[in-house]
Design a protein around this motif. Structure first.
Motif, PDB file in Angstrom:
ATOM      1  N   HIS A 290       5.254  -5.902  -2.880  1.00 32.00           N
ATOM      2  CA  HIS A 290       3.888  -5.413  -2.680  1.00 32.00           C
ATOM      3  C   HIS A 290       2.865  -6.501  -2.977  1.00 32.00           C
ATOM      4  O   HIS A 290       1.898  -6.665  -2.238  1.00 32.00           O
TER       5      HIS A 290
ATOM      6  N   HIS B 193       6.568  -3.839   5.862  1.00 29.11           N
ATOM      7  CA  HIS B 193       6.280  -3.533   4.458  1.00 29.11           C
ATOM      8  C   HIS B 193       5.571  -2.179   4.335  1.00 29.11           C
ATOM      9  O   HIS B 193       5.889  -1.379   3.448  1.00 29.11           O
TER      10      HIS B 193
ATOM     11  N   CYS C 278       5.629   1.252   1.617  1.00 26.45           N
ATOM     12  CA  CYS C 278       4.708   1.006   0.509  1.00 26.45           C
ATOM     13  C   CYS C 278       3.533   1.977   0.577  1.00 26.45           C
ATOM     14  O   CYS C 278       2.652   1.842   1.416  1.00 26.45           O
TER      15      CYS C 278
ATOM     16  N   CYS D 241      -0.050   0.343   0.065  1.00 25.58           N
ATOM     17  CA  CYS D 241      -0.625  -0.295   1.251  1.00 25.58           C
ATOM     18  C   CYS D 241      -0.985   0.748   2.311  1.00 25.58           C
ATOM     19  O   CYS D 241      -1.995   0.621   3.000  1.00 25.58           O
TER      20      CYS D 241
END
Ligand code: ZN
Length: 228
Positions: free
Chosen positions: A4, A30, A34, A37
């Protein structure tokens, strides 16, 4: 450095479309795993819709009577702190975003129409509001691009001011969630964005209500649109 931490500064660049294609793919991979995010991207994703109005600064002002200044400051700050990594292009973009909100036209930022199916919502109540919702599949779910038309000559409000509206999406299992709220801007066409973690093929119905609870527009998802 955690996964992260490596990507934490990329959200604003991603939303502004400033990542190179290879970086964009890395960030989207990602994003899928996550939540931090995903939250940051959802929060920032209203920005490109505002930028797309850059050809009409008056409309931006009408759309944002009280600009959420902290959002844009945050965008600029993150972009600046990412400068070492991403180069100056991002800083210019963030500065441009702030300039647009200040009413300075920046036609070079005009974006093409968002990809994906567009659903014209059907009128349920006697109101002259009309709206189209575009569905854009992204790594974290679906971005909804909403065009609302408040034709001149109608009130869309009362003594307490303009009415407020909410966009709700119902999934294929029957759960309904609210994904956006906004105020009427009589005599204007406005564009706003909303986000849901639902994949587009799990959206069964889209509804616009007044915050007082009156259903104004409603359409089931057109499955034919999804096959195009
Ligand atoms: Zn992350």
């Amino acid at each position: 450095m955690s996964e992260h931490e490596k990507f934490a500064q990329w959200d604003a660049a991603y939303v502004l479309g400033a990542l190179e294609p290879a970086d964009r793919r890395l960030f989207e991979e990602h994003l899928e795993n996550c939540e931090r995010c995903q939250g940051a991207v959802s929060e920032l994703s209203a920005l490109p819709g505002l930028l797309s109005r850059a050809h009409d600064p008056e409309e931006v002002t009408a759309l944002v009577p009280q600009p959420p200044a902290d959002l844009f400051e945050k965008t600029a700050r993150r972009a600046v702190s990412a400068r070492r990594r991403r180069g100056t292009r991002l800083v210019l973009l963030a500065a441009a975003a702030v300039a647009v909100i200040l009413g300075i036209g920046l036609p070079f930022l005009l974006r093409p129409a968002a990809p994906g199916p567009v659903l014209a919502l059907q009128q349920v109540a006697e109101q002259s509001l009309s709206a189209d919702v575009g569905f854009e599949s992204v790594a974290w779910g679906t971005r909804l691009n909403i065009d609302c038309d408040y034709p001149a000559g109608y009130e869309f409000g009362d003594a307490n001011g303009p009415w407020s509206y909410a966009l709700l999406v119902t999934d294929t299992k029957g759960s309904t969630m609210q994904v956006a709220t906004w105020k009427a801007v009589p005599g204007k066409k406005i564009t706003l964005q909303a986000a849901t973690s639902l994949p587009v093929d799990q959206i069964a119905e889209v509804t616009v209500k007044t915050l007082a609870g009156l259903t104004v527009l409603q359409s089931p998802m057109d499955k034919n649109l999804l096959d195009q």
